[in-house]
Motif scaffolding. Structure first.
Motif, short mmCIF file in Angstrom:
data_model
loop_
_atom_site.label_atom_id
_atom_site.label_comp_id
_atom_site.label_asym_id
_atom_site.label_seq_id
_atom_site.Cartn_x
_atom_site.Cartn_y
_atom_site.Cartn_z
N ALA A 105 -4.35 6.87 -5.38
CA ALA A 105 -5.33 5.82 -5.40
C ALA A 105 -5.67 5.77 -3.72
O ALA A 105 -4.97 6.60 -3.01
CB ALA A 105 -4.17 4.40 -5.31
N ARG A 106 -6.80 5.16 -3.31
CA ARG A 106 -7.26 5.20 -2.13
C ARG A 106 -7.82 3.80 -1.84
O ARG A 106 -8.50 3.24 -2.66
CB ARG A 106 -8.37 6.43 -1.88
CG ARG A 106 -8.86 6.17 -0.47
CD ARG A 106 -10.00 7.18 -0.43
NE ARG A 106 -9.36 8.41 -0.25
CZ ARG A 106 -9.94 9.65 -0.13
NH1 ARG A 106 -11.30 9.85 -0.60
NH2 ARG A 106 -9.24 10.70 0.05
N CYS A 149 -3.90 -3.05 -4.65
CA CYS A 149 -4.43 -3.20 -3.19
C CYS A 149 -3.90 -4.83 -3.06
O CYS A 149 -3.94 -5.84 -3.98
CB CYS A 149 -5.75 -3.23 -3.25
SG CYS A 149 -6.53 -3.58 -1.46
N TYR A 186 -3.57 0.84 -10.21
CA TYR A 186 -3.82 2.40 -10.54
C TYR A 186 -2.23 3.06 -10.44
O TYR A 186 -1.42 3.02 -9.79
CB TYR A 186 -4.58 3.04 -9.24
CG TYR A 186 -5.68 2.28 -9.09
CD1 TYR A 186 -6.97 2.59 -9.75
CD2 TYR A 186 -5.92 1.24 -8.22
CE1 TYR A 186 -8.16 2.02 -9.75
CE2 TYR A 186 -7.20 0.71 -7.90
CZ TYR A 186 -8.09 1.22 -8.56
OH TYR A 186 -9.40 0.46 -8.38
N LEU A 234 -0.96 -1.34 0.15
CA LEU A 234 -0.57 -1.03 -1.32
C LEU A 234 0.76 -1.79 -1.40
O LEU A 234 1.56 -1.75 -0.84
CB LEU A 234 -0.33 0.41 -1.53
CG LEU A 234 -1.60 1.26 -1.51
CD1 LEU A 234 -1.36 2.99 -1.58
CD2 LEU A 234 -2.64 0.86 -2.44
N GLN A 281 -7.24 -4.53 -10.10
CA GLN A 281 -7.04 -3.28 -10.46
C GLN A 281 -5.63 -2.68 -10.18
O GLN A 281 -5.02 -3.15 -9.13
CB GLN A 281 -8.35 -2.39 -10.02
CG GLN A 281 -9.49 -2.54 -10.21
CD GLN A 281 -10.52 -3.70 -9.64
OE1 GLN A 281 -9.79 -4.17 -8.66
NE2 GLN A 281 -11.50 -3.97 -10.00
#
Length: 161
Positions: A48-49, A145, A44, A64, A42
């Protein structure tokens, strides 16, 4: 061959436990160096988290990045947590940005929750819900990530949410 010669010895380290099926005289040599890593599928574009727990490690960075290039490169992770062990062997964490440590070490257990939040271009770091560092470096672009691993036997959580 005497009785002592017939005995087999298994040599293991905490980083490389005994594996059934490997001959007991096998010696496993751990590998050290920032030479492994991975990216999330993924991406983003906005906020984002990453939220996760971490088992003790010799060297892991998780956080990140905005590039999929060189997944083994620790400095490519622009905003993350570094996990390692103190000289006494205690698991510790630090905030790290692009290879530069930003905080002193803190200790953790496998139940400690870590979080990296991006809101707009601002990144904040949390440990067990408490803010531990607010980045002065903005994060722009796609958020991915990412992790980098230092030692054989180091792992990352199976799921970051």
């Amino acid at each position: 061959m005497g009785a002592a010669d017939a005995m087999s010895t298994c040599i293991t380290t905490p980083e490389q436990p005994y594996v059934p099926g490997i001959p007991s005289r096998a010696v496993v040599t751990p590998v050290y160096g920032w030479d492994a890593g991975a990216n999330s599928l993924q991406q983003y574009p906005g906020d984002a988290r990453i939220r996760f727990t971490m088992e003790p490690a010799i060297g892991v960075v998780l956080g990140l990045t905005n590039t999929r290039d060189n997944p083994e490169s620790m400095p490519r992770i622009s905003h993350g947590f570094l996990f390692n062990k103190s000289h006494a062997g205690t698991p510790q964490w630090q905030v790290i940005e692009a290879g530069v440590v930003k905080t002193g070490p803190g200790t953790y257990t496998g139940a400690t929750e870590f979080r990296v939040d991006r809101a707009g271009t601002q990144v904040s770091y949390f440990v067990n819900g408490a803010l531990v560092y607010a980045s002065r470096t903005p994060f722009t672009g796609m958020a991915i990530c990412a992790t980098a691993l230092y030692a054989s036997g180091d792992t990352v959580p199976g799921e970051a949410w």
